[in-house]
Design an enzyme around this catalytic site. Structure first.
Site, PDB file in Angstrom:
ATOM      1  N   GLY A   1      -1.631   4.171  -3.833  1.00 10.58           N
ATOM      2  CA  GLY A   1      -3.015   4.647  -3.870  1.00 10.58           C
ATOM      3  C   GLY A   1      -3.081   6.131  -3.565  1.00 10.58           C
TER       4      GLY A   1
ATOM      5  CB  SER B   1     -10.357  -1.472   7.431  1.00  7.48           C
ATOM      6  OG  SER B   1     -11.753  -1.327   7.679  1.00  7.48           O
TER       7      SER B   1
ATOM      8  CE1 TYR C   1     -11.059  -2.720   2.294  1.00  2.46           C
ATOM      9  CE2 TYR C   1     -12.410  -2.736   4.280  1.00  2.46           C
ATOM     10  CZ  TYR C   1     -11.496  -2.109   3.452  1.00  2.46           C
ATOM     11  OH  TYR C   1     -10.995  -0.877   3.795  1.00  2.46           O
TER      12      TYR C   1
END
Length: 248
Positions: free
Chosen positions: A16, A145, A159
């Site tokens: 990414g 995260s 997520y």
């Protein structure tokens, strides 16, 4: 200063790496003297990022990599081994996210999110670790995260679950790779101003989220990259298995 060990310049691969946090990490790594491999599904953007790093005096190249496909991961690391013979640092930044209410969350998206965010992280780390073991030195940093530590809002069934899994996976990596001189850590950003959050976060959500943060703002990609740079450094040799919140 060139990042070298006794065998030559260290190689860092960032998944990414074309945009957002990944691109910022690539920039920092190149400036620190690593030979940076900008790995991304979007090859054109990866090439653009790599060219920018080279123009700034760094050493970088683009690699097309779809972390959601095992054959793509295998092919990319086969190329890395053939071209460079090593991978010293892996930063797993690639990830996807979509928001749906829990009771209506589509199974297809849940599976896709887990495949990219968790399985992709696993596969890249396995391939990189095999190369790191040969030199008995390595750094793996997984971008998780705070959504993997707590529920930060509605809609994040896939997520948040995937990022919680990444944190657990990081701990397992750390335990199993420690004997080879390889550390594995996670960085857990709070809300960061990136192309993905600009799509996912409404103005109302941004306002409410910011008000719940003591610093009352979103973070920058530079602030996340700074944490990554500590974890990939020689100085972080006794830090492994952690999930470092960078969340204001």
């Amino acid at each position: 200063m060139q990042q070298k060990d006794h065998g030559g310049q260290r190689v860092a691969l960032v998944t990414g790496g074309a945009k957002g946090i990944g691109a910022e990490v690539c920039e920092r790594l190149a400036a620190a003297g690593f030979n940076v491999l900008v790995a991304d599904l979007d090859l054109a953007s990866a090439q653009s990022t790599a060219a920018r790093l080279c123009d700034a005096g760094g050493k970088a190249a683009a690699i097309e990599l779809d972390v959601g496909r095992a054959e793509s991961v295998s092919a990319a690391f086969t190329r890395v081994e053939a071209d460079h013979g090593r991978c010293d640092v892996l930063v797993n930044c690639a990830g996807i996210a979509k928001l749906f209410a829990f009771v209506e969350f589509p199974l297809e998206n849940f599976l896709a999110t887990m495949n990219v965010n968790v399985t992709g992280t696993l596969l890249c780390a396995q391939h990189a670790a095999r190369l790191m073991i040969k030199r008995r030195w390595g750094r793996i940093v997984n971008v998780a995260s705070v959504a993997g530590m707590r529920a930060v809002g509605k809609g994040r069934t896939a997520y948040g679950t995937s990022k919680g899994a990444v944190i657990a996976l990081t701990r397992q990596m750390a335990v199993e790779l420690a004997e080879y001189g390889i550390t594995a850590n996670a960085v857990a950003p709070g809300p960061v101003d990136t192309p993905m959050t600009r799509v996912l976060h409404t103005e109302q959500f941004r306002k409410e989220y910011s008000s719940a943060i003591p610093m009352n703002r979103y973070g920058s990609t530079a602030e996340i990259a700074a944490a990554v740079m500590y974890l990939v450094s020689d100085e972080a040799s006794y830090t492994t298995g952690i999930a470092m919140p960078v969340d204001g």
